[in-house]
Design a protein around this motif. Structure first.
Motif: not given
Ligand SMILES: C[S@@+](CC[C@H](N)C(=O)[O-])C[C@H]1O[C@@H](n2cnc3c(N)ncnc32)[C@H](O)[C@@H]1O
Length: 249
Positions: A9, A16, A28, A32, A55, A57, A60, A83-84, A108-109, A125-127, A131
């Motif tokens: 993590d 990020f 993003m 997205h 996650g 971000g 939005w 979000d992490l 963290s997730a 979304v896209e997260s 993990y």
């Molecule tokens: C590609 S971005 C997408 C962000 C947002 N959902 C968007 O679509 O704009 C991935 C996000 O997942 C978060 N992330 C990654 N690993 C994570 C974890 N273990 N727990 C929580 N958030 C996490 C990152 O910090 C990042 O903000």
């Protein structure tokens, strides 16, 4: 006393935070938004619901969700954006000052800092493919979701969209690249019910002068958007009610 060894993590958080500082949060949103809006329509949200944006971000999508669950006859809905990346959370808070039904949480997730049986709906979304331990994240989601709560995981990177594999090597952190069938099995293994998978295409046109560094060609980018993102949906069964025909004395 020894220093704590870095966890997977920690590497994700650093990466990020770099994305946030480079303004990727806004980019993003542009990339997205269409697939997320289509997914949000499928979530069938109503006033009073409690939603987690996992996650989140720069927040939005959290704000889109908050508008749909806000004050109404059913009560006052709330959205938690988790979000992490502390830098993403800082940006999300700064952009959401007008909302009194959003709470952004840094965490963290893998260990969701929330009580059990709480969220009616979860969007991610896209997260999910970032993990490190997806099993653990699903156990945590199952724990914090309310009975009959609905889970919606939207990802652009998966085995069955071959064009998505063009940008894996450009990512500076490890990711999972599973197939739709593997993800469906994973959700079922974690006791989610009504597990379904579908594709969410991005039908916006790509102009001929669009510059891409992620895809080999504009035709590949167009094919990637046409095949679309993978949406995984599932429900937490209502474990409080016995199965039909089964009586607890
Ligand atoms: C590609 S971005 C997408 C962000 C947002 N959902 C968007 O679509 O704009 C991935 C996000 O997942 C978060 N992330 C990654 N690993 C994570 C974890 N273990 N727990 C929580 N958030 C996490 C990152 O910090 C990042 O903000």
């Amino acid at each position: 006393m020894t220093d704590k060894p870095p966890t997977p993590d920690d590497g994700l958080q650093e990466e990020f935070n770099r994305w946030a500082a480079a303004g990727e949060g806004e980019k993003m949103e542009r990339h997205h938004r269409v697939i997320t809006e289509k997914t949000i329509r499928l979530m069938d949200l109503g006033p009073g619901e409690r939603v987690l944006d996992l996650g989140c971000g720069s927040g939005w999508a959290t704000r889109l969700l908050a508008r749909l669950v806000g004050e109404g006859p059913e009560g006052f809905g709330q959205v938690v954006g988790l979000d992490l990346s502390d830098e993403m959370i800082r940006q999300a808070r700064a952009a959401s000052k007008d909302f009194d039904n959003i709470l952004y949480v840094w965490g963290s997730a893998q260990q969701i800092p929330w009580e059990e049986n709480f969220f009616d709906k979860v969007l991610s979304v896209e997260s999910f493919y970032y993990y490190p331990d997806q099993d653990r994240a699903l156990s945590e989601l199952f724990r914090v979701m309310a009975p009959q709560g609905r889970l919606f995981i939207l990802i652009n990177l998966y085995q069955d969209n071959p064009y998505s594999l063009e940008w894996v090597d450009k990512l500076k952190v490890p990711v999972h690249v599973r197939s739709e069938a593997e993800y469906v099995e994973l959700l079922r293994k974690h006791a989610f019910a009504k597990v379904q998978a579908c594709r969410i295409p991005d039908d916006t046109p790509t102009p001929d002068n669009y510059q891409t560094t992620s895809f080999r060609s504009l035709d590949d980018l167009r094919a990637f958007k046409r095949i679309g993102a993978l949406l995984l949906a599932g429900s937490k069964p209502d474990l409080r009610n016995p199965a039909p025909g089964y009586t607890i004395y």
